[in-house]
Write a protein that holds these residues in place. Structure first.
Motif, PDB file in Angstrom:
ATOM      1  N   CYS A  15      36.661  44.833  39.039  1.00  0.00           N
ATOM      2  CA  CYS A  15      36.372  44.240  37.788  1.00  0.00           C
ATOM      3  C   CYS A  15      35.316  44.785  37.143  1.00  0.00           C
ATOM      4  CB  CYS A  15      36.360  42.782  38.375  1.00  0.00           C
ATOM      5  SG  CYS A  15      37.612  42.154  38.868  1.00  0.00           S
ATOM      6  N   GLY A  16      34.349  45.226  37.636  1.00  0.00           N
ATOM      7  CA  GLY A  16      33.151  45.715  36.813  1.00  0.00           C
ATOM      8  C   GLY A  16      33.446  46.876  36.174  1.00  0.00           C
ATOM      9  N   LYS A  17      34.383  47.737  36.818  1.00  0.00           N
ATOM     10  CA  LYS A  17      35.005  49.129  36.090  1.00  0.00           C
ATOM     11  C   LYS A  17      35.355  48.623  34.637  1.00  0.00           C
ATOM     12  CE  LYS A  17      35.819  51.500  40.501  1.00  0.00           C
ATOM     13  NZ  LYS A  17      37.031  52.017  41.120  1.00  0.00           N
ATOM     14  N   ALA A  18      36.260  47.822  34.400  1.00  0.00           N
ATOM     15  CA  ALA A  18      36.861  47.401  33.215  1.00  0.00           C
ATOM     16  C   ALA A  18      35.803  47.268  32.137  1.00  0.00           C
ATOM     17  CB  ALA A  18      37.845  46.083  33.422  1.00  0.00           C
ATOM     18  N   GLY A  19      34.694  46.522  32.693  1.00  0.00           N
ATOM     19  CA  GLY A  19      33.591  46.143  31.686  1.00  0.00           C
ATOM     20  C   GLY A  19      32.778  47.473  31.284  1.00  0.00           C
ATOM     21  N   GLY A  20      32.586  48.406  32.297  1.00  0.00           N
ATOM     22  CA  GLY A  20      32.077  49.569  32.037  1.00  0.00           C
ATOM     23  C   GLY A  20      32.903  50.668  31.133  1.00  0.00           C
ATOM     24  N   GLU A  21      34.256  50.516  31.499  1.00  0.00           N
ATOM     25  CA  GLU A  21      35.040  51.177  30.480  1.00  0.00           C
ATOM     26  C   GLU A  21      34.843  50.508  28.829  1.00  0.00           C
ATOM     27  OE1 GLU A  21      39.005  50.780  32.347  1.00  0.00           O
ATOM     28  OE2 GLU A  21      38.475  52.017  33.789  1.00  0.00           O
ATOM     29  N   TYR A  22      34.898  49.307  28.787  1.00  0.00           N
ATOM     30  CA  TYR A  22      34.676  48.767  27.759  1.00  0.00           C
ATOM     31  C   TYR A  22      33.545  49.241  27.004  1.00  0.00           C
ATOM     32  CZ  TYR A  22      33.193  45.629  23.856  1.00  0.00           C
ATOM     33  OH  TYR A  22      32.925  45.247  22.540  1.00  0.00           O
ATOM     34  N   LEU A  43      32.593  40.450  28.596  1.00  0.00           N
ATOM     35  CA  LEU A  43      33.271  39.228  29.612  1.00  0.00           C
ATOM     36  C   LEU A  43      34.838  39.374  29.776  1.00  0.00           C
ATOM     37  CD1 LEU A  43      30.516  36.713  28.731  1.00  0.00           C
ATOM     38  CD2 LEU A  43      30.565  38.320  30.517  1.00  0.00           C
ATOM     39  N   GLN A  44      35.358  39.189  28.800  1.00  0.00           N
ATOM     40  CA  GLN A  44      36.920  39.238  28.761  1.00  0.00           C
ATOM     41  C   GLN A  44      37.510  40.483  29.552  1.00  0.00           C
ATOM     42  OE1 GLN A  44      37.581  38.833  24.426  1.00  0.00           O
ATOM     43  NE2 GLN A  44      37.752  36.776  24.642  1.00  0.00           N
ATOM     44  N   SER A  45      36.612  41.448  29.370  1.00  0.00           N
ATOM     45  CA  SER A  45      37.386  42.798  30.395  1.00  0.00           C
ATOM     46  C   SER A  45      37.052  42.448  31.693  1.00  0.00           C
ATOM     47  CB  SER A  45      36.444  43.835  29.786  1.00  0.00           C
ATOM     48  OG  SER A  45      36.617  44.194  28.149  1.00  0.00           O
ATOM     49  N   VAL A  46      35.860  41.935  31.863  1.00  0.00           N
ATOM     50  CA  VAL A  46      35.583  41.922  33.569  1.00  0.00           C
ATOM     51  C   VAL A  46      36.683  40.635  34.164  1.00  0.00           C
ATOM     52  CG1 VAL A  46      33.864  41.041  35.324  1.00  0.00           C
ATOM     53  CG2 VAL A  46      33.321  42.809  33.420  1.00  0.00           C
ATOM     54  N   VAL A  47      36.463  39.521  33.368  1.00  0.00           N
ATOM     55  CA  VAL A  47      37.399  38.309  33.960  1.00  0.00           C
ATOM     56  C   VAL A  47      38.687  38.666  33.929  1.00  0.00           C
ATOM     57  CG1 VAL A  47      37.578  35.820  33.605  1.00  0.00           C
ATOM     58  CG2 VAL A  47      35.119  36.880  33.293  1.00  0.00           C
ATOM     59  N   GLY A  48      38.963  39.120  32.670  1.00  0.00           N
ATOM     60  CA  GLY A  48      40.520  39.662  32.620  1.00  0.00           C
ATOM     61  C   GLY A  48      41.112  40.456  33.637  1.00  0.00           C
ATOM     62  N   ARG A  49      40.362  41.318  33.987  1.00  0.00           N
ATOM     63  CA  ARG A  49      40.576  42.129  35.135  1.00  0.00           C
ATOM     64  C   ARG A  49      40.587  41.404  36.570  1.00  0.00           C
ATOM     65  NH1 ARG A  49      44.021  45.739  37.101  1.00  0.00           N
ATOM     66  NH2 ARG A  49      43.218  47.070  38.723  1.00  0.00           N
ATOM     67  N   LEU A  50      39.824  40.386  36.564  1.00  0.00           N
ATOM     68  CA  LEU A  50      39.720  39.567  37.722  1.00  0.00           C
ATOM     69  C   LEU A  50      41.037  38.725  37.940  1.00  0.00           C
ATOM     70  CD1 LEU A  50      38.302  38.273  40.247  1.00  0.00           C
ATOM     71  CD2 LEU A  50      37.320  36.719  38.422  1.00  0.00           C
ATOM     72  N   GLU A  52      43.827  39.764  36.791  1.00  0.00           N
ATOM     73  CA  GLU A  52      44.936  40.626  37.133  1.00  0.00           C
ATOM     74  C   GLU A  52      44.851  41.171  38.672  1.00  0.00           C
ATOM     75  OE1 GLU A  52      44.069  44.145  34.735  1.00  0.00           O
ATOM     76  OE2 GLU A  52      44.724  43.109  32.911  1.00  0.00           O
ATOM     77  N   VAL A  53      43.977  41.188  39.307  1.00  0.00           N
ATOM     78  CA  VAL A  53      43.744  41.714  40.897  1.00  0.00           C
ATOM     79  C   VAL A  53      43.523  40.555  41.981  1.00  0.00           C
ATOM     80  CG1 VAL A  53      42.982  43.826  40.047  1.00  0.00           C
ATOM     81  CG2 VAL A  53      41.247  42.340  40.594  1.00  0.00           C
ATOM     82  N   ARG A  54      43.122  39.319  41.297  1.00  0.00           N
ATOM     83  CA  ARG A  54      42.613  38.400  42.322  1.00  0.00           C
ATOM     84  C   ARG A  54      43.856  38.124  43.494  1.00  0.00           C
ATOM     85  NH1 ARG A  54      38.329  34.245  42.540  1.00  0.00           N
ATOM     86  NH2 ARG A  54      38.678  33.768  44.666  1.00  0.00           N
ATOM     87  N   HIS A  55      44.861  37.932  42.896  1.00  0.00           N
ATOM     88  CA  HIS A  55      45.961  37.510  43.873  1.00  0.00           C
ATOM     89  C   HIS A  55      46.174  38.465  44.908  1.00  0.00           C
ATOM     90  CE1 HIS A  55      49.772  35.393  45.249  1.00  0.00           C
ATOM     91  NE2 HIS A  55      50.337  36.795  45.099  1.00  0.00           N
ATOM     92  N   ASP A  56      46.143  39.834  44.716  1.00  0.00           N
ATOM     93  CA  ASP A  56      46.048  40.833  45.752  1.00  0.00           C
ATOM     94  C   ASP A  56      45.188  40.845  46.676  1.00  0.00           C
ATOM     95  OD1 ASP A  56      48.653  41.778  44.424  1.00  0.00           O
ATOM     96  OD2 ASP A  56      47.789  43.336  43.422  1.00  0.00           O
ATOM     97  N   TYR A  57      43.884  40.626  46.237  1.00  0.00           N
ATOM     98  CA  TYR A  57      42.955  40.605  47.001  1.00  0.00           C
ATOM     99  C   TYR A  57      42.647  39.248  48.001  1.00  0.00           C
ATOM    100  CZ  TYR A  57      40.476  44.900  45.562  1.00  0.00           C
ATOM    101  OH  TYR A  57      40.268  45.993  45.264  1.00  0.00           O
TER     102      TYR A  57
END
Length: 76
Positions: A15-22, A43-50, A52-57
């Protein structure tokens, strides 16, 4: 403080990678230098990615607890 599981930490790094990309996209790396709007998008980038991936994790984490070192089937 919460004791995080290794898979949870892996999820946070992803999720942090999404923030870094922004941050790269706007050419800033100092969080203190972000405007209020930039901070919000970060914050929207990081939490938005969370979201997206939370269910799989969650499934991966649950699978760890279903495994029994003695080979017994999970209780249901």
């Amino acid at each position: 403080m919460t004791d995080w599981q290794p898979l949870e930490n892996e999820m946070l790094f992803e999720c942090g990678k999404a923030g870094g990309e922004y941050l790269e996209s706007i050419g800033k790396s100092d969080l203190a230098a972000l405007s209020k709007d930039e901070w919000l998008v970060f914050l929207q980038s990081v939490v938005g990615r969370l979201h997206e991936v939370r269910h799989d994790y969650d499934r991966k984490i649950e699978a760890q607890f279903e495994e029994d070192p003695f080979g017994l089937p999970p209780l249901r």
